[in-house]
Design an enzyme around this catalytic site. Structure first.
Site, PDB file in Angstrom:
ATOM      1  N   ASP A  65       0.807  -1.225   0.000  1.00 54.71           N
ATOM      2  CA  ASP A  65       0.000   0.000   0.000  1.00 54.71           C
ATOM      3  C   ASP A  65       0.839   1.274   0.000  1.00 54.71           C
ATOM      4  OD1 ASP A  65      -2.639  -0.831  -0.233  1.00 54.71           O
ATOM      5  OD2 ASP A  65      -2.855  -1.189   1.923  1.00 54.71           O
ATOM      6  N   ARG A  90       0.330  -1.332   7.629  1.00 54.71           N
ATOM      7  CA  ARG A  90       1.057  -0.225   7.002  1.00 54.71           C
ATOM      8  C   ARG A  90       1.996   0.514   7.959  1.00 54.71           C
ATOM      9  NH1 ARG A  90      -2.526   3.452   3.201  1.00 54.71           N
ATOM     10  NH2 ARG A  90      -0.391   3.976   2.577  1.00 54.71           N
ATOM     11  N   ARG A 135      -9.839   5.864  10.781  1.00 54.34           N
ATOM     12  CA  ARG A 135      -8.392   5.651  10.844  1.00 54.34           C
ATOM     13  C   ARG A 135      -7.689   6.625  11.807  1.00 54.34           C
ATOM     14  NH1 ARG A 135      -6.430   2.871   6.237  1.00 54.34           N
ATOM     15  NH2 ARG A 135      -7.977   1.337   5.611  1.00 54.34           N
ATOM     16  N   HIS A 164     -11.223   7.576   4.626  1.00 53.47           N
ATOM     17  CA  HIS A 164     -10.273   8.685   4.750  1.00 53.47           C
ATOM     18  C   HIS A 164     -10.990   9.945   4.250  1.00 53.47           C
ATOM     19  CE1 HIS A 164      -6.347   6.100   4.353  1.00 53.47           C
ATOM     20  NE2 HIS A 164      -6.474   6.502   5.604  1.00 53.47           N
ATOM     21  N   CYS A 265      -4.820   9.769  -3.337  1.00 51.93           N
ATOM     22  CA  CYS A 265      -4.137   8.853  -2.430  1.00 51.93           C
ATOM     23  C   CYS A 265      -2.688   8.623  -2.861  1.00 51.93           C
ATOM     24  CB  CYS A 265      -4.843   7.505  -2.396  1.00 51.93           C
ATOM     25  SG  CYS A 265      -6.492   7.558  -1.703  1.00 51.93           S
TER      26      CYS A 265
HETATM   27  N1  ARG Z   1      -5.290   0.269   0.923  1.00 51.91           N
HETATM   28  C1  ARG Z   1      -5.008   1.546   1.493  1.00 51.91           C
HETATM   29  C2  ARG Z   1      -5.556   1.608   2.902  1.00 51.91           C
HETATM   30  O1  ARG Z   1      -6.622   1.101   3.122  1.00 51.91           O
HETATM   31  C3  ARG Z   1      -5.601   2.646   0.652  1.00 51.91           C
HETATM   32  C4  ARG Z   1      -5.235   4.009   1.121  1.00 51.91           C
HETATM   33  C5  ARG Z   1      -5.888   5.109   0.329  1.00 51.91           C
HETATM   34  N2  ARG Z   1      -5.321   6.340   0.616  1.00 51.91           N
HETATM   35  C6  ARG Z   1      -5.954   7.505   0.806  1.00 51.91           C
HETATM   36  N3  ARG Z   1      -5.270   8.600   0.945  1.00 51.91           N
HETATM   37  N4  ARG Z   1      -7.260   7.558   0.912  1.00 51.91           N
HETATM   38  O2  ARG Z   1      -4.909   2.134   3.806  1.00 51.91           O
END
Ligand code: ARG
Length: 271
Positions: A65, A90, A135, A164, A265
């Site tokens: 990612d 991550r 998040r 996000h 992203c």
């Molecule tokens: N697979 C990543 C996650 O879920 C995607 C992140 C997308 N990034 C963003 N800036 N919205 O963390």
């Protein structure tokens, strides 16, 4: 003419979908990594052709990612406020991004609070719009505000598909962090009732997106104040941007979308 942006991107050489941490990811469908790299190259080339500077960070091996550079930190006024990932998958990315940003001349600011960088912390003129709910923890908003020296507005995200802030809101004018005229677009349904009211008070003339627009990731866009880069496939949204005086720049990022992220992203703005 808008002023040139300085951006940070990470090539998707390691990109795949082998875990599922948002509703868009499906680990049972194989990803074409070479195709993702080609799409990412085209996005980068398009930024450069428009006069913007693109810095690169190499992906850590086994970190699929990392292509989503927006989550790597939040940068304003020469300070890089570190990310601290909520998702375990991550976590290793944060120190790598901070080290690269330090190398690029930014002043690192360590984060004690959980936050996923510019995914949830969007600079809009001289303020910080900050998402929470999935998040980034609420307590990170005050920390980010201190780190970056910007007043913060907390916005609560309530729909798991828009986990996000940058999936539900685009800063159309004000991306560079200068005070003054700010213009935003957003999908109201991604926000709690109280946050919808706050947005309406702050931006009474905002461009409102439909659920369909938002679900095609049309809001996950990067604007330099004139041109708006977004994933191809939202023609009606492009028309609305055009009516408002912007020039949409659609880029095919179909493969990159499979991780639950689009153009924005993949792009971290260095201010
Ligand atoms: N697979 C990543 C996650 O879920 C995607 C992140 C997308 N990034 C963003 N800036 N919205 O963390």
């Amino acid at each position: 003419m808008t002023r040139p942006l300085r951006l940070l991107m990470c090539p998707p050489a390691e990109f795949t979908v082998r875990y599922e941490i948002n509703p868009w990811m499906d680990a049972s469908r194989p990803v074409d990594t070479a195709r993702a790299v080609a799409q990412w190259e085209a996005l980068r080339a398009s930024y450069v052709a428009a006069g913007h500077a693109v810095e690169i960070i190499e992906p850590l091996s086994g970190m699929p990612d990392m292509v989503y550079a927006a989550n790597g930190a939040t940068v304003a006024g020469g300070v890089a406020y570190a990310a601290r990932f909520f998702v375990a998958e991550r976590r290793e990315e944060a120190p790598a991004y901070l080290a690269r940003l330090t190398e690029l001349g930014l002043t690192p600011y360590d984060a004690a609070r959980v936050n996923e960088g510019e995914g949830d912390l969007l600079v809009a003129g001289d303020m910080l719009l900050a998402g929470t709910g999935w998040r980034t923890e609420r307590a990170a908003h005050a920390e980010a505000s201190r780190a970056l020296g910007l007043p913060v507005v907390t916005l609560e995200l309530v729909d798991a598909r828009f986990y996000h802030l940058d999936t539900a809101l685009t800063v159309l004018r004000g991306t560079t962090g200068e005070a003054g005229d700010v213009d935003v677009a957003y999908f109201p349904g991604a926000f709690s009732a109280a946050s919808q009211e706050a947005l309406q008070r702050l931006f009474p003339d905002a461009l409102l997106a439909t659920e369909t627009d938002a679900a095609t990731f049309a809001l996950n866009a990067l604007s330099d104040g004139e041109r708006v880069w977004l994933g191809a496939g939202s023609p009606s949204w492009e028309a609305r941007l055009r009516e408002r005086g912007y020039t949409p720049v659609p880029v095919d990022v179909s493969e990159i979308l499979r991780g639950g992220g689009s153009v924005k992203c993949c792009t971290l703005v260095l201010r």
